[in-house]
Scaffold this motif. Structure first.
Motif, PDB file in Angstrom:
ATOM      1  N   ALA A 123       0.833  -1.208   0.000  1.00 52.08           N
ATOM      2  CA  ALA A 123       0.000   0.000   0.000  1.00 52.08           C
ATOM      3  C   ALA A 123       0.865   1.254   0.000  1.00 52.08           C
ATOM      4  CB  ALA A 123      -0.936   0.001   1.207  1.00 52.08           C
ATOM      5  N   LYS A 124       1.951   1.232   0.756  1.00 51.93           N
ATOM      6  CA  LYS A 124       2.844   2.390   0.796  1.00 51.93           C
ATOM      7  C   LYS A 124       3.568   2.583  -0.529  1.00 51.93           C
ATOM      8  CE  LYS A 124       3.656   2.503   5.766  1.00 51.93           C
ATOM      9  NZ  LYS A 124       4.630   2.237   6.840  1.00 51.93           N
ATOM     10  N   VAL A 125       3.958   1.491  -1.175  1.00 54.26           N
ATOM     11  CA  VAL A 125       4.617   1.583  -2.483  1.00 54.26           C
ATOM     12  C   VAL A 125       3.657   2.182  -3.509  1.00 54.26           C
ATOM     13  CG1 VAL A 125       5.567   0.215  -4.394  1.00 54.26           C
ATOM     14  CG2 VAL A 125       6.306  -0.237  -2.048  1.00 54.26           C
ATOM     15  N   VAL A 126       2.412   1.710  -3.500  1.00 56.69           N
ATOM     16  CA  VAL A 126       1.410   2.241  -4.430  1.00 56.69           C
ATOM     17  C   VAL A 126       1.131   3.705  -4.120  1.00 56.69           C
ATOM     18  CG1 VAL A 126      -1.012   2.079  -5.142  1.00 56.69           C
ATOM     19  CG2 VAL A 126       0.386   0.005  -4.970  1.00 56.69           C
ATOM     20  N   ALA A 127       0.988   4.043  -2.856  1.00 59.86           N
ATOM     21  CA  ALA A 127       0.744   5.441  -2.476  1.00 59.86           C
ATOM     22  C   ALA A 127       1.867   6.341  -2.975  1.00 59.86           C
ATOM     23  CB  ALA A 127       0.587   5.555  -0.959  1.00 59.86           C
ATOM     24  N   ARG A 128       3.089   5.907  -2.813  1.00 55.97           N
ATOM     25  CA  ARG A 128       4.228   6.716  -3.265  1.00 55.97           C
ATOM     26  C   ARG A 128       4.242   6.846  -4.785  1.00 55.97           C
ATOM     27  NH1 ARG A 128      10.121   7.232  -0.945  1.00 55.97           N
ATOM     28  NH2 ARG A 128       8.748   8.015   0.652  1.00 55.97           N
ATOM     29  N   ALA A 129       3.932   5.758  -5.495  1.00 54.08           N
ATOM     30  CA  ALA A 129       3.907   5.813  -6.967  1.00 54.08           C
ATOM     31  C   ALA A 129       2.834   6.780  -7.447  1.00 54.08           C
ATOM     32  CB  ALA A 129       3.665   4.418  -7.541  1.00 54.08           C
ATOM     33  N   LEU A 130       1.680   6.762  -6.820  1.00 52.49           N
ATOM     34  CA  LEU A 130       0.606   7.679  -7.192  1.00 52.49           C
ATOM     35  C   LEU A 130       1.024   9.125  -6.900  1.00 52.49           C
ATOM     36  CD1 LEU A 130      -2.397   5.588  -5.841  1.00 52.49           C
ATOM     37  CD2 LEU A 130      -1.833   5.966  -8.247  1.00 52.49           C
ATOM     38  N   ARG A 131       1.635   9.324  -5.757  1.00 56.12           N
ATOM     39  CA  ARG A 131       2.125  10.662  -5.396  1.00 56.12           C
ATOM     40  C   ARG A 131       3.182  11.138  -6.385  1.00 56.12           C
ATOM     41  NH1 ARG A 131       6.517  11.137  -1.156  1.00 56.12           N
ATOM     42  NH2 ARG A 131       7.567  10.555  -3.068  1.00 56.12           N
ATOM     43  N   ASP A 132       4.120  10.250  -6.717  1.00 59.70           N
ATOM     44  CA  ASP A 132       5.184  10.619  -7.648  1.00 59.70           C
ATOM     45  C   ASP A 132       4.638  10.923  -9.041  1.00 59.70           C
ATOM     46  OD1 ASP A 132       6.973  10.306  -5.582  1.00 59.70           O
ATOM     47  OD2 ASP A 132       7.816   8.414  -6.332  1.00 59.70           O
ATOM     48  N   ALA A 133       3.451  10.401  -9.348  1.00 62.03           N
ATOM     49  CA  ALA A 133       2.805  10.674 -10.635  1.00 62.03           C
ATOM     50  C   ALA A 133       2.000  11.972 -10.603  1.00 62.03           C
ATOM     51  CB  ALA A 133       1.908   9.501 -11.026  1.00 62.03           C
ATOM     52  N   GLY A 134       2.058  12.692  -9.484  1.00 66.93           N
ATOM     53  CA  GLY A 134       1.414  13.994  -9.399  1.00 66.93           C
ATOM     54  C   GLY A 134       0.055  14.013  -8.726  1.00 66.93           C
ATOM     55  N   MET A 135      -0.344  12.897  -8.158  1.00 71.12           N
ATOM     56  CA  MET A 135      -1.638  12.849  -7.471  1.00 71.12           C
ATOM     57  C   MET A 135      -1.474  13.253  -6.012  1.00 71.12           C
ATOM     58  SD  MET A 135      -3.116   9.320  -9.051  1.00 71.12           S
ATOM     59  CE  MET A 135      -2.478   8.815 -10.651  1.00 71.12           C
ATOM     60  N   GLU A 136      -2.554  13.753  -5.432  1.00 74.31           N
ATOM     61  CA  GLU A 136      -2.577  14.002  -3.990  1.00 74.31           C
ATOM     62  C   GLU A 136      -2.997  12.701  -3.338  1.00 74.31           C
ATOM     63  OE1 GLU A 136      -4.305  17.526  -2.247  1.00 74.31           O
ATOM     64  OE2 GLU A 136      -4.528  18.339  -4.279  1.00 74.31           O
ATOM     65  N   PRO A 167      -1.306  -9.756  -7.218  1.00 73.68           N
ATOM     66  CA  PRO A 167       0.160  -9.800  -7.119  1.00 73.68           C
ATOM     67  C   PRO A 167       0.810  -9.836  -8.511  1.00 73.68           C
ATOM     68  CG  PRO A 167      -0.796 -11.231  -5.486  1.00 73.68           C
ATOM     69  CD  PRO A 167      -1.938 -10.751  -6.354  1.00 73.68           C
ATOM     70  N   GLY A 168       1.870  -9.064  -8.639  1.00 73.12           N
ATOM     71  CA  GLY A 168       2.570  -8.962  -9.914  1.00 73.12           C
ATOM     72  C   GLY A 168       2.222  -7.713 -10.697  1.00 73.12           C
ATOM     73  N   ALA A 169       1.158  -7.029 -10.301  1.00 70.28           N
ATOM     74  CA  ALA A 169       0.810  -5.771 -10.978  1.00 70.28           C
ATOM     75  C   ALA A 169       1.914  -4.756 -10.725  1.00 70.28           C
ATOM     76  CB  ALA A 169      -0.521  -5.235 -10.462  1.00 70.28           C
ATOM     77  N   THR A 170       2.241  -3.994 -11.741  1.00 71.92           N
ATOM     78  CA  THR A 170       3.282  -2.978 -11.573  1.00 71.92           C
ATOM     79  C   THR A 170       2.679  -1.668 -11.088  1.00 71.92           C
ATOM     80  OG1 THR A 170       3.090  -2.146 -13.836  1.00 71.92           O
ATOM     81  CG2 THR A 170       4.608  -4.009 -13.472  1.00 71.92           C
ATOM     82  N   THR A 171       3.511  -0.876 -10.450  1.00 68.38           N
ATOM     83  CA  THR A 171       3.021   0.436 -10.025  1.00 68.38           C
ATOM     84  C   THR A 171       2.678   1.288 -11.242  1.00 68.38           C
ATOM     85  OG1 THR A 171       5.310   1.223  -9.816  1.00 68.38           O
ATOM     86  CG2 THR A 171       4.215   0.461  -7.804  1.00 68.38           C
ATOM     87  N   THR A 172       3.408   1.095 -12.332  1.00 61.31           N
ATOM     88  CA  THR A 172       3.097   1.831 -13.568  1.00 61.31           C
ATOM     89  C   THR A 172       1.693   1.504 -14.049  1.00 61.31           C
ATOM     90  OG1 THR A 172       5.426   1.895 -14.196  1.00 61.31           O
ATOM     91  CG2 THR A 172       3.818   2.240 -15.956  1.00 61.31           C
ATOM     92  N   SER A 173       1.325   0.225 -14.024  1.00 61.30           N
ATOM     93  CA  SER A 173      -0.015  -0.152 -14.488  1.00 61.30           C
ATOM     94  C   SER A 173      -1.094   0.430 -13.578  1.00 61.30           C
ATOM     95  CB  SER A 173      -0.155  -1.670 -14.601  1.00 61.30           C
ATOM     96  OG  SER A 173      -0.110  -2.294 -13.323  1.00 61.30           O
ATOM     97  N   ILE A 174      -0.817   0.505 -12.298  1.00 64.28           N
ATOM     98  CA  ILE A 174      -1.788   1.064 -11.354  1.00 64.28           C
ATOM     99  C   ILE A 174      -1.939   2.571 -11.589  1.00 64.28           C
ATOM    100  CG2 ILE A 174      -2.296   1.486  -8.915  1.00 64.28           C
ATOM    101  CD1 ILE A 174      -0.738  -1.201  -8.374  1.00 64.28           C
ATOM    102  N   VAL A 175      -0.826   3.271 -11.703  1.00 66.69           N
ATOM    103  CA  VAL A 175      -0.853   4.720 -11.949  1.00 66.69           C
ATOM    104  C   VAL A 175      -1.594   5.019 -13.243  1.00 66.69           C
ATOM    105  CG1 VAL A 175       0.584   6.713 -12.546  1.00 66.69           C
ATOM    106  CG2 VAL A 175       1.187   5.281 -10.583  1.00 66.69           C
ATOM    107  N   GLU A 176      -1.241   4.313 -14.304  1.00 66.60           N
ATOM    108  CA  GLU A 176      -1.881   4.564 -15.596  1.00 66.60           C
ATOM    109  C   GLU A 176      -3.374   4.276 -15.533  1.00 66.60           C
ATOM    110  OE1 GLU A 176       0.413   2.224 -18.344  1.00 66.60           O
ATOM    111  OE2 GLU A 176       1.995   3.751 -18.481  1.00 66.60           O
ATOM    112  N   TRP A 177      -3.760   3.212 -14.834  1.00 64.50           N
ATOM    113  CA  TRP A 177      -5.180   2.891 -14.738  1.00 64.50           C
ATOM    114  C   TRP A 177      -5.933   4.004 -13.999  1.00 64.50           C
ATOM    115  CZ3 TRP A 177      -8.689   2.395 -10.879  1.00 64.50           C
ATOM    116  CH2 TRP A 177      -9.955   1.946 -11.276  1.00 64.50           C
ATOM    117  N   VAL A 178      -5.372   4.476 -12.890  1.00 66.17           N
ATOM    118  CA  VAL A 178      -6.039   5.544 -12.139  1.00 66.17           C
ATOM    119  C   VAL A 178      -6.167   6.790 -13.012  1.00 66.17           C
ATOM    120  CG1 VAL A 178      -5.875   7.109 -10.161  1.00 66.17           C
ATOM    121  CG2 VAL A 178      -5.361   4.683  -9.860  1.00 66.17           C
TER     122      VAL A 178
END
Length: 134
Positions: A21-34, A114-125
Motif C-alpha cells: 500500500a505504501k509503495v502504491v501510495a508513493r507511486a501515485l504521489r510521484d505521478a502527481g496525485m494528492e 500480485p505482480g501488478a506494476t506500479t506503472t499499471s496502477i498509476v496509468e489505470w487511475v
C-alpha cells in the motif's frame, strides 16, 4: 492543467502488512496525485469518512487478509449511503480470480493482483479518472 487527482489509500481490517500500500501510495504521489494514506487497521467507516472529508476522487484498498469480499462490499455500501458513490474504488492484494466478477458486480472498478506494476496502477487511475471527468 486541471485539479490533481485525490486518492485515499487504505488498509481495511486486521491485516498488518502495508508495504504494498505504501509503495502504491508513493507511486501515485510521484505521478502527481494528492495521496492520503490512512494507515493500518482502518474500518470501512473510517475509510469512507476520510474519503468524504478529503474530497477524494479515488479510494484504493489493499487487502491481503482474505476479507476482501466483506470489506470491499462494506466500503461501497457506505459510500452509497453517504451519497458518495461517485468516488471510484479500486483495490489490490490477494484476491482469487473467482472473486473478481463478484467484486466488479459490487462496484469495484479494478483489482490489481500480485505482480501488478506500479506503472499499471498509476496509468489505470489516470485513465479511469479521465473517463469519470469526461
Amino acid at each position: 492543467m486541471g485539479a490533481r487527482i485525490r486518492v485515499v489509500v487504505a488498509k481495511p481490517g486486521l491485516d498488518g502488512h502495508d508495504r504494498g500500500a505504501k509503495v502504491v501510495a508513493r507511486a501515485l504521489r510521484d505521478a502527481g496525485m494528492e495521496v492520503i494514506y490512512t494507515g493500518l487497521h482502518q474500518t470501512p467507516e473510517q475509510i469512507v469518512e476520510t474519503a468524504i472529508q478529503e474530497d477524494a476522487d479515488v479510494v484504493g484498498l489493499s487487502v491481503l487478509s482474505g476479507a476482501h469480499m466483506t470489506l470491499f462490499a462494506k466500503v461501497l455500501e457506505l459510500l452509497r449511503e453517504r451519497g458518495a458513490d461517485d468516488i471510484v474504488v479500486f483495490g489490490g492484494g490477494i484476491v482469487p480470480d473467482d472473486d473478481l466478477p463478484e467484486l466488479e458486480r459490487l462496484g469495484v472498478a479494478k483489482i490489481f493482483t500480485p505482480g501488478a506494476t506500479t506503472t499499471s496502477i498509476v496509468e489505470w487511475v489516470q485513465e479511469r479518472f479521465a473517463q469519470t471527468s469526461a
